[in-house]
Write a protein that holds these residues in place. Structure first.
Motif, PDB file in Angstrom:
ATOM      1  N   GLU A  55       0.735  -1.414  -0.212  1.00 25.88           N
ATOM      2  CA  GLU A  55      -0.182   0.187  -0.141  1.00 25.88           C
ATOM      3  C   GLU A  55       0.541   1.377  -0.430  1.00 25.88           C
ATOM      4  O   GLU A  55       1.827   1.474   0.713  1.00 25.88           O
ATOM      5  CB  GLU A  55      -1.074   0.265   1.143  1.00 25.88           C
ATOM      6  N   ASP A  56       0.341   2.436  -0.725  1.00 30.19           N
ATOM      7  CA  ASP A  56       1.471   3.624  -0.110  1.00 30.19           C
ATOM      8  C   ASP A  56       0.308   4.734  -0.510  1.00 30.19           C
ATOM      9  O   ASP A  56       0.541   5.447   0.346  1.00 30.19           O
ATOM     10  CB  ASP A  56       1.972   3.995  -1.616  1.00 30.19           C
ATOM     11  N   VAL A  57      -1.285   4.452  -0.845  1.00 27.95           N
ATOM     12  CA  VAL A  57      -2.268   5.627  -0.903  1.00 27.95           C
ATOM     13  C   VAL A  57      -2.930   5.333   0.569  1.00 27.95           C
ATOM     14  O   VAL A  57      -2.810   4.454   0.622  1.00 27.95           O
ATOM     15  CB  VAL A  57      -3.593   5.100  -1.666  1.00 27.95           C
ATOM     16  N   LYS A  58      -2.526   6.220   1.168  1.00 29.39           N
ATOM     17  CA  LYS A  58      -2.634   6.347   2.656  1.00 29.39           C
ATOM     18  C   LYS A  58      -4.159   6.985   2.422  1.00 29.39           C
ATOM     19  O   LYS A  58      -4.733   7.698   3.190  1.00 29.39           O
ATOM     20  CB  LYS A  58      -1.949   7.127   4.117  1.00 29.39           C
ATOM     21  N   THR A  59      -5.558   5.674   2.656  1.00 31.28           N
ATOM     22  CA  THR A  59      -6.627   6.133   2.808  1.00 31.28           C
ATOM     23  C   THR A  59      -6.751   4.836   4.443  1.00 31.28           C
ATOM     24  O   THR A  59      -6.260   4.263   5.306  1.00 31.28           O
ATOM     25  CB  THR A  59      -7.310   5.143   2.382  1.00 31.28           C
ATOM     26  N   GLU A  68      -8.661   3.280   5.496  1.00 25.87           N
ATOM     27  CA  GLU A  68      -9.820   2.000   5.280  1.00 25.87           C
ATOM     28  C   GLU A  68      -8.308   0.902   5.046  1.00 25.87           C
ATOM     29  O   GLU A  68      -7.747  -0.338   6.189  1.00 25.87           O
ATOM     30  CB  GLU A  68      -9.880   1.447   3.995  1.00 25.87           C
ATOM     31  N   SER A  69      -6.763   1.638   4.230  1.00 27.06           N
ATOM     32  CA  SER A  69      -5.982   1.144   4.553  1.00 27.06           C
ATOM     33  C   SER A  69      -4.836   1.020   5.697  1.00 27.06           C
ATOM     34  O   SER A  69      -4.544   0.128   5.848  1.00 27.06           O
ATOM     35  CB  SER A  69      -5.037   1.556   3.389  1.00 27.06           C
ATOM     36  N   ILE A  70      -5.010   1.946   6.303  1.00 23.16           N
ATOM     37  CA  ILE A  70      -4.516   2.151   7.654  1.00 23.16           C
ATOM     38  C   ILE A  70      -5.153   1.008   8.564  1.00 23.16           C
ATOM     39  O   ILE A  70      -4.277   0.672   9.657  1.00 23.16           O
ATOM     40  CB  ILE A  70      -4.086   3.555   8.177  1.00 23.16           C
ATOM     41  N   LEU A 110      -8.568  -2.111  16.962  1.00 24.00           N
ATOM     42  CA  LEU A 110      -8.796  -1.245  15.871  1.00 24.00           C
ATOM     43  C   LEU A 110      -9.757  -0.462  16.960  1.00 24.00           C
ATOM     44  O   LEU A 110     -11.594  -0.929  16.898  1.00 24.00           O
ATOM     45  CB  LEU A 110     -10.012  -1.937  15.211  1.00 24.00           C
ATOM     46  N   THR A 111      -9.429   0.598  17.881  1.00 26.03           N
ATOM     47  CA  THR A 111     -10.245   0.844  18.759  1.00 26.03           C
ATOM     48  C   THR A 111     -11.007   2.452  18.506  1.00 26.03           C
ATOM     49  O   THR A 111     -10.529   2.624  16.988  1.00 26.03           O
ATOM     50  CB  THR A 111      -9.916   1.231  20.183  1.00 26.03           C
ATOM     51  N   LEU A 125      -6.925   8.665  13.860  1.00 23.77           N
ATOM     52  CA  LEU A 125      -6.649   8.452  12.833  1.00 23.77           C
ATOM     53  C   LEU A 125      -7.216   9.060  11.442  1.00 23.77           C
ATOM     54  O   LEU A 125      -6.692  10.267  11.130  1.00 23.77           O
ATOM     55  CB  LEU A 125      -6.161   7.340  12.594  1.00 23.77           C
ATOM     56  N   GLN A 126      -8.472   9.454  11.951  1.00 22.39           N
ATOM     57  CA  GLN A 126      -9.701  10.049  11.254  1.00 22.39           C
ATOM     58  C   GLN A 126      -8.975  12.211  11.688  1.00 22.39           C
ATOM     59  O   GLN A 126      -8.418  12.733  10.194  1.00 22.39           O
ATOM     60  CB  GLN A 126     -10.477  10.297  11.946  1.00 22.39           C
ATOM     61  N   THR A 127      -7.978  12.039  12.570  1.00 18.00           N
ATOM     62  CA  THR A 127      -8.001  14.214  12.689  1.00 18.00           C
ATOM     63  C   THR A 127      -6.878  13.689  12.095  1.00 18.00           C
ATOM     64  O   THR A 127      -6.493  14.798  11.474  1.00 18.00           O
ATOM     65  CB  THR A 127      -7.691  13.726  14.230  1.00 18.00           C
ATOM     66  N   PHE A 128      -5.774  12.889  12.107  1.00 19.41           N
ATOM     67  CA  PHE A 128      -4.527  13.291  11.472  1.00 19.41           C
ATOM     68  C   PHE A 128      -4.690  13.152  10.217  1.00 19.41           C
ATOM     69  O   PHE A 128      -4.553  14.299   9.080  1.00 19.41           O
ATOM     70  CB  PHE A 128      -4.069  11.763  11.540  1.00 19.41           C
ATOM     71  N   LEU A 129      -5.626  12.461   9.228  1.00 19.71           N
ATOM     72  CA  LEU A 129      -5.977  12.323   8.025  1.00 19.71           C
ATOM     73  C   LEU A 129      -6.430  14.237   7.585  1.00 19.71           C
ATOM     74  O   LEU A 129      -6.431  13.801   5.851  1.00 19.71           O
ATOM     75  CB  LEU A 129      -6.659  11.462   7.298  1.00 19.71           C
ATOM     76  N   GLU A 130      -7.614  14.563   8.534  1.00 22.49           N
ATOM     77  CA  GLU A 130      -8.078  15.225   8.242  1.00 22.49           C
ATOM     78  C   GLU A 130      -6.786  16.824   8.158  1.00 22.49           C
ATOM     79  O   GLU A 130      -7.507  18.259   7.987  1.00 22.49           O
ATOM     80  CB  GLU A 130      -8.924  16.004   9.378  1.00 22.49           C
ATOM     81  N   GLN A 131      -5.402  16.391   8.930  1.00 26.29           N
ATOM     82  CA  GLN A 131      -4.935  17.921   8.880  1.00 26.29           C
ATOM     83  C   GLN A 131      -3.231  17.257   8.015  1.00 26.29           C
ATOM     84  O   GLN A 131      -2.386  17.973   8.492  1.00 26.29           O
ATOM     85  CB  GLN A 131      -4.348  17.424  10.754  1.00 26.29           C
ATOM     86  N   ALA A 132      -3.793  16.769   7.137  1.00 22.45           N
ATOM     87  CA  ALA A 132      -2.633  15.945   6.683  1.00 22.45           C
ATOM     88  C   ALA A 132      -1.469  15.836   5.971  1.00 22.45           C
ATOM     89  O   ALA A 132       0.013  15.720   6.591  1.00 22.45           O
ATOM     90  CB  ALA A 132      -2.717  14.685   5.103  1.00 22.45           C
TER      91      ALA A 132
END
Lengths: 149, 149
Positions: B2-6, B8-10, B21-22, B29-36
């Motif tokens: 994997e290289d695309v960081k979705t 789901e993939s993470i 997966l708590t 993780l989601q917060t981080f994705l929004e502030q990528a």
DNA sequence: AAATCTCTTGCAAAGGAGTGTCATTATCAT
DNA sequence: ATGATAATGACACTCCTTTGCAAGAGATTT
């Protein structure tokens, strides 16, 4: 412009900046001069200095190191081991040297290079970023620790 | 690979490494994705995450960031401001990019360059030092803060 | 040499980032 | 569902460093 770092010249520098020349500061300075090639932490300086003068306090060491860094005698480094490490600054370098940090023994060696100068020019143009300083560190294993890794 | 960081993939990556997966981990993780594009500290992540889930603890944030760094999703950086800062790691870079740190606003921008590869070769030969990693930072003023300095 | 002013000291306490402990709770495989 | 195992949140605690403060020197003037 002084560039040779003698005990006397640094004492004068302190006086000129209207810092008082206390025995504590002299002891710390002297200790540092005896370990000129090392990258000491405040705690290490404290330990060394205590041999000469057991009355000295850790806070005084911190304060003195701050002053010496402020007047350009020492450089404060962060090698990622959770404490600041100090080394003599060599004023003759307009840009200071880089560090090779051994992950085995923690030893720090030095490396001079001018490659970064040209890199800075590129960055200034491309990123519109006014560079004042840079910091380059290499992490790895030194010759002694190298075997086995 | 994997290289695309979705998201789901993470999540899958976590499961594959037998991390549970708590909801806390998902929120972080989601917060981080929004502030990528940012370089967040644990405290900053904590603050952001609290909006979604006020029950979350700071220790959990630290632990989750550790895990994400351990499995290669995040990179832990030290920009000299006394706290670790995390960013997404782009696996496509065999050697990661460098950072331009603005002394005015604290903003961190990025810079890619291959110059250091050749420098490493020189160091390995000259200093007999096995290099595993390097870290190059430029300190200065960004375009916005540049005026006046 | 004494007095004075200001800077320094040492100590102890406080800060700030990060980690360890532990009882409680939740996840995942069965 | 249920049980084994891992994760959580709260809080105490570590580590490096800074700060507040009263007592103790430097340096400078008389």
């Amino acid at each position: 412009m002084e560039d040779v770092k003698t005990f006397e010249s640094i004492c004068n520098l302190l006086r000129n900046r209207s810092y008082k020349l206390t025995p504590q500061r002299q002891t710390i300075l002297q200790t540092f001069l005896e370990q000129a090639d090392r990258h000491l932490s405040a705690e290490e300086v404290y330990m060394l200095v205590k041999h000469q003068n057991p009355e000295i306090g850790l806070a005084t060491v911190y304060r003195t190191l701050d002053i010496l860094a402020e007047i350009g005698i020492l450089l404060k480094n962060d090698f990622g081991d959770g404490r600041s490490r100090y080394e003599f600054s060599r004023k003759d370098e307009h840009h200071h040297h880089h560090h090779l940090i051994c992950l085995g023994c923690g030893n720090v060696s030095e490396f001079d290079d001018d490659l970064l100068e040209s890199l800075e020019a590129v960055i200034i143009k491309r990123n519109k970023f006014k560079i004042l300083d840079h910091d380059l560190k290499f992490y790895g294993y030194c010759h002694e620790c190298g075997e086995g890794h």
